[in-house]
Design a protein around this motif. Structure first.
Motif, PDB file in Angstrom:
ATOM      1  N   GLU A  84      -3.119  22.045 -42.625  1.00 29.58           N
ATOM      2  CA  GLU A  84      -3.486  20.582 -43.029  1.00 29.58           C
ATOM      3  C   GLU A  84      -4.385  20.181 -43.998  1.00 29.58           C
ATOM      4  O   GLU A  84      -4.694  19.362 -44.584  1.00 29.58           O
ATOM      5  CB  GLU A  84      -3.576  19.712 -41.572  1.00 29.58           C
ATOM      6  CG  GLU A  84      -2.772  19.954 -40.492  1.00 29.58           C
ATOM      7  CD  GLU A  84      -1.545  18.864 -40.958  1.00 29.58           C
ATOM      8  OE1 GLU A  84      -1.653  17.958 -41.743  1.00 29.58           O
ATOM      9  OE2 GLU A  84      -0.274  19.604 -40.861  1.00 29.58           O
ATOM     10  N   LEU A  85      -5.392  21.221 -44.024  1.00 27.99           N
ATOM     11  CA  LEU A  85      -6.643  21.104 -45.076  1.00 27.99           C
ATOM     12  C   LEU A  85      -6.008  21.414 -46.328  1.00 27.99           C
ATOM     13  O   LEU A  85      -6.971  21.669 -47.412  1.00 27.99           O
ATOM     14  CB  LEU A  85      -7.642  21.909 -44.503  1.00 27.99           C
ATOM     15  CG  LEU A  85      -8.466  21.244 -43.429  1.00 27.99           C
ATOM     16  CD1 LEU A  85      -9.435  22.301 -43.011  1.00 27.99           C
ATOM     17  CD2 LEU A  85      -9.163  20.086 -43.698  1.00 27.99           C
ATOM     18  N   SER A  86      -4.934  21.995 -46.688  1.00 26.79           N
ATOM     19  CA  SER A  86      -4.352  22.522 -47.992  1.00 26.79           C
ATOM     20  C   SER A  86      -4.890  23.790 -48.256  1.00 26.79           C
ATOM     21  O   SER A  86      -4.916  24.129 -49.601  1.00 26.79           O
ATOM     22  CB  SER A  86      -4.428  21.355 -49.184  1.00 26.79           C
ATOM     23  OG  SER A  86      -3.732  20.308 -48.767  1.00 26.79           O
ATOM     24  N   HIS A  87      -5.659  24.753 -47.234  1.00 28.27           N
ATOM     25  CA  HIS A  87      -5.887  25.927 -47.385  1.00 28.27           C
ATOM     26  C   HIS A  87      -4.884  26.890 -47.336  1.00 28.27           C
ATOM     27  O   HIS A  87      -4.846  27.656 -46.399  1.00 28.27           O
ATOM     28  CB  HIS A  87      -7.010  26.188 -46.286  1.00 28.27           C
ATOM     29  CG  HIS A  87      -8.347  25.382 -46.461  1.00 28.27           C
ATOM     30  ND1 HIS A  87      -9.222  25.121 -45.489  1.00 28.27           N
ATOM     31  CD2 HIS A  87      -8.573  24.437 -47.326  1.00 28.27           C
ATOM     32  CE1 HIS A  87     -10.135  24.207 -46.024  1.00 28.27           C
ATOM     33  NE2 HIS A  87      -9.893  23.741 -47.091  1.00 28.27           N
ATOM     34  N   TYR A  88      -3.880  26.564 -48.503  1.00 25.96           N
ATOM     35  CA  TYR A  88      -2.749  27.486 -47.957  1.00 25.96           C
ATOM     36  C   TYR A  88      -2.919  29.233 -48.107  1.00 25.96           C
ATOM     37  O   TYR A  88      -2.151  29.565 -47.332  1.00 25.96           O
ATOM     38  CB  TYR A  88      -1.797  27.245 -49.283  1.00 25.96           C
ATOM     39  CG  TYR A  88      -1.314  25.799 -49.075  1.00 25.96           C
ATOM     40  CD1 TYR A  88      -0.689  25.128 -47.950  1.00 25.96           C
ATOM     41  CD2 TYR A  88      -1.468  24.920 -50.434  1.00 25.96           C
ATOM     42  CE1 TYR A  88      -0.405  23.853 -47.964  1.00 25.96           C
ATOM     43  CE2 TYR A  88      -1.113  23.615 -50.373  1.00 25.96           C
ATOM     44  CZ  TYR A  88      -0.563  23.075 -49.173  1.00 25.96           C
ATOM     45  OH  TYR A  88      -0.283  21.704 -49.219  1.00 25.96           O
ATOM     46  N   GLY A  89      -3.859  29.592 -48.673  1.00 25.77           N
ATOM     47  CA  GLY A  89      -4.039  30.937 -48.670  1.00 25.77           C
ATOM     48  C   GLY A  89      -4.553  31.367 -47.439  1.00 25.77           C
ATOM     49  O   GLY A  89      -4.058  32.354 -46.560  1.00 25.77           O
ATOM     50  N   GLU A  90      -5.540  30.790 -46.882  1.00 28.88           N
ATOM     51  CA  GLU A  90      -5.766  30.972 -45.221  1.00 28.88           C
ATOM     52  C   GLU A  90      -5.010  30.645 -44.291  1.00 28.88           C
ATOM     53  O   GLU A  90      -4.563  31.406 -43.388  1.00 28.88           O
ATOM     54  CB  GLU A  90      -7.107  30.199 -45.006  1.00 28.88           C
ATOM     55  CG  GLU A  90      -8.373  30.550 -45.769  1.00 28.88           C
ATOM     56  CD  GLU A  90      -8.916  31.939 -45.554  1.00 28.88           C
ATOM     57  OE1 GLU A  90      -9.222  32.308 -44.285  1.00 28.88           O
ATOM     58  OE2 GLU A  90      -8.911  32.864 -46.337  1.00 28.88           O
ATOM     59  N   ALA A  91      -4.158  29.559 -44.516  1.00 25.67           N
ATOM     60  CA  ALA A  91      -2.996  29.291 -43.597  1.00 25.67           C
ATOM     61  C   ALA A  91      -2.131  30.453 -43.564  1.00 25.67           C
ATOM     62  O   ALA A  91      -1.685  31.213 -42.607  1.00 25.67           O
ATOM     63  CB  ALA A  91      -2.544  28.021 -43.854  1.00 25.67           C
ATOM     64  N   VAL A  92      -1.866  31.123 -44.693  1.00 26.65           N
ATOM     65  CA  VAL A  92      -0.868  32.142 -44.656  1.00 26.65           C
ATOM     66  C   VAL A  92      -1.236  33.311 -43.974  1.00 26.65           C
ATOM     67  O   VAL A  92      -0.436  34.142 -43.328  1.00 26.65           O
ATOM     68  CB  VAL A  92      -0.378  32.561 -45.876  1.00 26.65           C
ATOM     69  CG1 VAL A  92       0.504  33.751 -46.156  1.00 26.65           C
ATOM     70  CG2 VAL A  92       0.509  31.521 -46.898  1.00 26.65           C
ATOM     71  N   LYS A  93      -2.644  33.599 -44.259  1.00 29.20           N
ATOM     72  CA  LYS A  93      -3.172  34.659 -43.716  1.00 29.20           C
ATOM     73  C   LYS A  93      -3.221  34.775 -42.198  1.00 29.20           C
ATOM     74  O   LYS A  93      -3.019  35.750 -41.576  1.00 29.20           O
ATOM     75  CB  LYS A  93      -4.677  34.874 -44.022  1.00 29.20           C
ATOM     76  CG  LYS A  93      -5.511  36.131 -43.682  1.00 29.20           C
ATOM     77  CD  LYS A  93      -6.790  36.384 -44.103  1.00 29.20           C
ATOM     78  CE  LYS A  93      -7.738  35.048 -43.606  1.00 29.20           C
ATOM     79  NZ  LYS A  93      -9.188  35.306 -44.012  1.00 29.20           N
ATOM     80  N   PHE A  94      -3.458  33.678 -41.404  1.00 26.06           N
ATOM     81  CA  PHE A  94      -3.478  33.352 -40.092  1.00 26.06           C
ATOM     82  C   PHE A  94      -2.122  33.299 -39.401  1.00 26.06           C
ATOM     83  O   PHE A  94      -1.877  33.862 -38.373  1.00 26.06           O
ATOM     84  CB  PHE A  94      -4.423  32.385 -39.741  1.00 26.06           C
ATOM     85  CG  PHE A  94      -5.887  32.401 -39.767  1.00 26.06           C
ATOM     86  CD1 PHE A  94      -6.541  33.175 -38.801  1.00 26.06           C
ATOM     87  CD2 PHE A  94      -6.762  32.191 -40.930  1.00 26.06           C
ATOM     88  CE1 PHE A  94      -7.880  33.431 -38.816  1.00 26.06           C
ATOM     89  CE2 PHE A  94      -8.201  32.380 -41.236  1.00 26.06           C
ATOM     90  CZ  PHE A  94      -8.784  33.124 -40.143  1.00 26.06           C
TER      91      PHE A  94
END
Length: 339
Positions: A84-94
């Motif tokens: 939701e925060l557009s932190h796509y790199g972190e989202a993919v990692k988690f």
């Protein structure tokens, strides 16, 4: 099913886990009762904040819950906040961590849903591989320094991004790229060797100011060129420099009872110089002189400076004292000490 609904389902599943019961046969280590209660409090607070659209605050609560009681379902909610925060790199990692650690601990349907959400993110991002030469260069993406262990390719949201690199002894390099969803590209940052610092002129030695020599005392011998065999007398003198090219002085002719105020103007040269002399010889009664008289004299002189403090001086003048003394040609040779 929306992400918010899935998160609420995760609460139901996680509450039992944090209380000590797992949803699968392989159970995680059971936390202490007090820790489980604290973790559950943070988790529920995170869900409430997520429903209000306060994703940064929800993320902090989920991360604290995971610190107290690690469980894959919390990773799922952390991934949702980053999404939701557009932190796509972190989202993919988690999401990937959740899919890996959740096997055998969460229902297969939950893993399937997470895989679908991950695929949705991967469809909307770009993959960028950044390399730098030399290899020890530090890479920055949008002003943020990359860790040496950062995995490539980087996951970036669509839009414009700035890539830069720095290295000792090299010139900094920066490049802007614009990516769209699905792009895959490689960017190489070549850092040229920094030019050596060039001095157009060698450094000048520090300036030192020397005190000029202004006063001199001297001694010499004078004679009349028209009567060399019959004339000659020692002299003592004093001089003062009033200008870099002008001296005033006073010489005393010891035997002849005479003094000679003078003015010297340097015409040319430095260590060996030529100067113009103007003088006013004054004779007093005594010895062969029975009366006082004043004459006028002019001529040329040569001064040779052996050192800044010592010089030799030769001067020859033409002097006219009127009748009955006539014209004489006094010439002096002597030395000077300057202070």
């Amino acid at each position: 099913m929306s992400l918010s609904t899935r998160t609420l389902l995760a609460i139901t599943l996680l509450s039992g886990v944090l209380a000590g019961t797992a949803a699968a046969d392989r159970k995680p280590q059971k936390p202490a009762a007090g820790e489980a209660k604290e973790a559950d409090r943070h988790f529920k607070s995170g869900v409430a904040l997520f429903k209000e659209g306060k994703y940064s605050e929800a993320l902090a609560e989920f991360e604290r819950a995971y610190e107290i009681s690690p469980h894959p379902l919390v990773l799922y909610n952390i991934a949702g906040c980053h999404r939701e925060l557009s932190h796509y790199g972190e989202a993919v990692k988690f999401y990937e961590r959740f899919l890996d650690e959740g096997k055998g601990q969460v229902p297969p349907a939950r893993l399937t849903a997470a895989r679908g959400e991950l695929d949705g993110i991967l469809a909307r991002i770009a993959r960028v591989t950044v390399t730098a030469s030399p290899e020890d260069a530090t890479i920055f993406v949008d002003g943020e320094q990359l860790d040496a262990l950062t995995k490539m390719p980087l996951i970036m949201p669509p839009g414009e991004h700035e890539l830069s690199a720095k290295a000792p002894g090299r010139m900094d390099v920066a490049r802007k790229i614009r990516v769209a969803s699905g792009d895959e590209l490689t960017v190489e940052l070549m850092l040229p060797v920094a030019p050596a610092e060039v001095h157009p002129f060698p450094p000048s030695p520090p300036l030192t100011t020397k005190r000029p020599k202004r006063f001199a005392v001297g001694a010499g011998f004078g004679t009349n060129l028209r009567a060399l065999a019959d004339t000659g007398a020692p002299s003592l003198g004093f001089a003062m420099r009033v200008h870099p090219r002008v001296d005033v002085g006073l010489d005393a002719i010891v035997v002849a009872y005479a003094v000679m105020p003078s003015l010297r103007v340097r015409l040319a040269g430095d260590r060996a110089s030529v100067h113009l002399v103007g003088a006013v010889p004054i004779a007093f009664p005594g010895g062969e002189m029975s009366e006082s008289f004043v004459a006028g004299a002019a001529g040329l002189g040569v001064r040779l400076r052996a050192t800044p403090s010592f010089a030799l001086r030769l001067e020859s003048l033409a002097s006219f004292a009127g009748e009955p003394h006539g014209t004489t040609f006094p010439t002096f040779l002597g030395g000077e000490l300057w202070f």
